[in-house]
Design a protein around this motif. Structure first.
Motif, PDB file in Angstrom:
ATOM      1  N   GLY A  43    -109.938 -87.650  16.989  1.00  0.00           N
ATOM      2  CA  GLY A  43    -108.622 -87.319  16.476  1.00  0.00           C
ATOM      3  C   GLY A  43    -108.701 -86.054  15.658  1.00  0.00           C
ATOM      4  O   GLY A  43    -109.781 -85.630  15.230  1.00  0.00           O
TER       5      GLY A  43
ATOM      6  N   ALA B 256    -106.271 -87.484  10.857  1.00  0.00           N
ATOM      7  CA  ALA B 256    -105.842 -88.589  11.720  1.00  0.00           C
ATOM      8  C   ALA B 256    -106.110 -89.948  11.099  1.00  0.00           C
ATOM      9  O   ALA B 256    -105.522 -90.951  11.515  1.00  0.00           O
ATOM     10  CB  ALA B 256    -106.530 -88.494  13.080  1.00  0.00           C
TER      11      ALA B 256
ATOM     12  N   LYS C 273    -109.486 -91.085  10.585  1.00  0.00           N
ATOM     13  CA  LYS C 273    -110.762 -91.609  11.088  1.00  0.00           C
ATOM     14  C   LYS C 273    -111.698 -92.005   9.944  1.00  0.00           C
ATOM     15  O   LYS C 273    -112.234 -93.116   9.920  1.00  0.00           O
ATOM     16  CB  LYS C 273    -111.438 -90.562  11.990  1.00  0.00           C
ATOM     17  CG  LYS C 273    -110.598 -90.085  13.147  1.00  0.00           C
ATOM     18  CD  LYS C 273    -111.372 -89.157  14.061  1.00  0.00           C
ATOM     19  CE  LYS C 273    -111.893 -87.919  13.364  1.00  0.00           C
ATOM     20  NZ  LYS C 273    -110.788 -87.062  12.853  1.00  0.00           N
TER      21      LYS C 273
ATOM     22  N   LEU D  81    -108.502 -93.041  20.279  1.00  0.00           N
ATOM     23  CA  LEU D  81    -107.852 -91.805  19.855  1.00  0.00           C
ATOM     24  C   LEU D  81    -106.848 -92.122  18.756  1.00  0.00           C
ATOM     25  O   LEU D  81    -105.934 -92.926  18.943  1.00  0.00           O
ATOM     26  CB  LEU D  81    -107.142 -91.150  21.050  1.00  0.00           C
ATOM     27  CG  LEU D  81    -106.233 -89.955  20.768  1.00  0.00           C
ATOM     28  CD1 LEU D  81    -106.984 -88.846  20.046  1.00  0.00           C
ATOM     29  CD2 LEU D  81    -105.622 -89.447  22.071  1.00  0.00           C
ATOM     30  N   MET D  82    -107.051 -91.480  17.588  1.00  0.00           N
ATOM     31  CA  MET D  82    -106.174 -91.709  16.449  1.00  0.00           C
ATOM     32  C   MET D  82    -105.259 -90.515  16.213  1.00  0.00           C
ATOM     33  O   MET D  82    -105.679 -89.362  16.344  1.00  0.00           O
ATOM     34  CB  MET D  82    -106.983 -91.969  15.169  1.00  0.00           C
ATOM     35  CG  MET D  82    -107.676 -93.309  15.110  1.00  0.00           C
ATOM     36  SD  MET D  82    -108.311 -93.694  13.443  1.00  0.00           S
ATOM     37  CE  MET D  82    -106.793 -94.150  12.587  1.00  0.00           C
ATOM     38  N   GLU D  83    -104.036 -90.789  15.852  1.00  0.00           N
ATOM     39  CA  GLU D  83    -103.079 -89.782  15.396  1.00  0.00           C
ATOM     40  C   GLU D  83    -102.292 -90.374  14.234  1.00  0.00           C
ATOM     41  O   GLU D  83    -101.753 -91.484  14.338  1.00  0.00           O
ATOM     42  CB  GLU D  83    -102.105 -89.394  16.516  1.00  0.00           C
ATOM     43  CG  GLU D  83    -102.666 -88.405  17.530  1.00  0.00           C
ATOM     44  CD  GLU D  83    -102.679 -86.981  17.039  1.00  0.00           C
ATOM     45  OE1 GLU D  83    -102.437 -86.765  15.824  1.00  0.00           O
ATOM     46  OE2 GLU D  83    -102.941 -86.082  17.847  1.00  0.00           O
TER      47      GLU D  83
ATOM     48  N   THR E 205     -98.851 -83.752  19.838  1.00  0.00           N
ATOM     49  CA  THR E 205     -98.848 -84.681  18.713  1.00  0.00           C
ATOM     50  C   THR E 205     -97.870 -85.783  19.054  1.00  0.00           C
ATOM     51  O   THR E 205     -96.678 -85.566  19.177  1.00  0.00           O
ATOM     52  CB  THR E 205     -98.423 -83.987  17.401  1.00  0.00           C
ATOM     53  OG1 THR E 205     -97.162 -83.352  17.610  1.00  0.00           O
ATOM     54  CG2 THR E 205     -99.446 -82.956  16.978  1.00  0.00           C
TER      55      THR E 205
END
Length: 251
Positions: free
Chosen positions: A34, A38, A40, A205-207, A234
């Motif tokens: 990310g 994000a 993490k 996957l981080m956002e 995004t």
């Protein structure tokens, strides 16, 4: 092995982690990717009980990590140089870590011979304190200390960031060996998509604090991630997704 339930962390009115559900099975190799911000590292620190959640919980082998001790016996992590004791030499620090895990000096020395290539002649017997090492060499000490503990769960935050290409290659081989041949559950955060897709069988996957994709690594995963980040996407996040996928369901 790791289960996250309704985990949330808010700073100054901004939600930085919002993970309703996440399950990581024993023996999985997980990559966390990310952009900056994000969430993490915050998620890593919550899994390690370094940051307390505003709501929800993290379970390790079915037991809450918050306030617990048992999970520490089989968990090893290196997030940054703050995990080190920088006024010690690498040898002193590694002997200290070994001692915490009932290993004497001879046993530590024997184990460290297996890390000779990874250390590349830059760590031991140099007469330097850890604080005087480069960030890359500090990372080597941190990773070496993790491996010395022979953990069941290994967590590394951006381990490829400050090390040279040769050491990156060696670290990837170490992570693959720990996972495939020793059954270690590995969770690795990285901005390097090539490395993380190479060593991890599942990518999160981080956002904006939310896990928006959970991908079983395949030949197309790198291209998928490159396309996602390459177009500057995004995600418009309205509701976080539940992530409850066991290792067996990824194959």
């Amino acid at each position: 092995m790791i289960e996250v339930k309704n985990l949330k962390k808010v700073y100054n009115g901004v939600t930085v982690v919002n993970v309703p559900s996440l399950h990581i099975s024993k023996g999985e190799s997980i990559g966390l990717v990310g952009n900056n911000g994000a969430g993490k590292t915050t998620l890593f620190r919550m899994i390690l009980d370094l940051i307390r959640a505003d709501s929800g919980e993290v379970l390790s082998n079915g037991v809450p990590v918050a306030g617990g001790e048992a999970w520490k016996n089989y968990t090893a992590s290196y997030l940054d140089e703050g995990f080190l004791i920088d006024y010690l030499t690498p040898e002193e620090y590694l002997y200290f870590i070994g001692g915490l895990h009932q290993q004497n000096k001879a046993q530590v020395d024997e184990y460290l011979t297996g890390l000779t290539d990874f250390f590349n002649g830059e760590i031991l017997k140099k007469g330097k304190y850890i604080r005087d090492l480069s960030k890359g060499n500090q990372c080597k000490v941190g990773v070496g200390a993790c491996l010395l503990q022979k953990p069941e769960l290994l967590m590394l935050d951006e381990p490829f960031a400050n090390i040279d290409p040769s050491t990156q290659f060696r670290l990837k081989n170490i992570l693959k060996d720990q996972n495939k041949n020793h059954g270690v559950t590995t969770i690795v955060s990285s901005h390097d998509l090539n490395h993380v897709t190479d060593v991890c069988e599942r990518i999160l996957l981080m956002e904006k604090g939310v896990i928006i994709k959970d991908i079983a690594t395949s030949s197309s995963t790198l291209a998928e991630l490159e396309e996602y980040f390459g177009v500057g996407q995004t995600a418009q996040i309205t509701q976080p997704v539940d992530v409850v996928i066991d290792k067996e369901e990824n194959h």
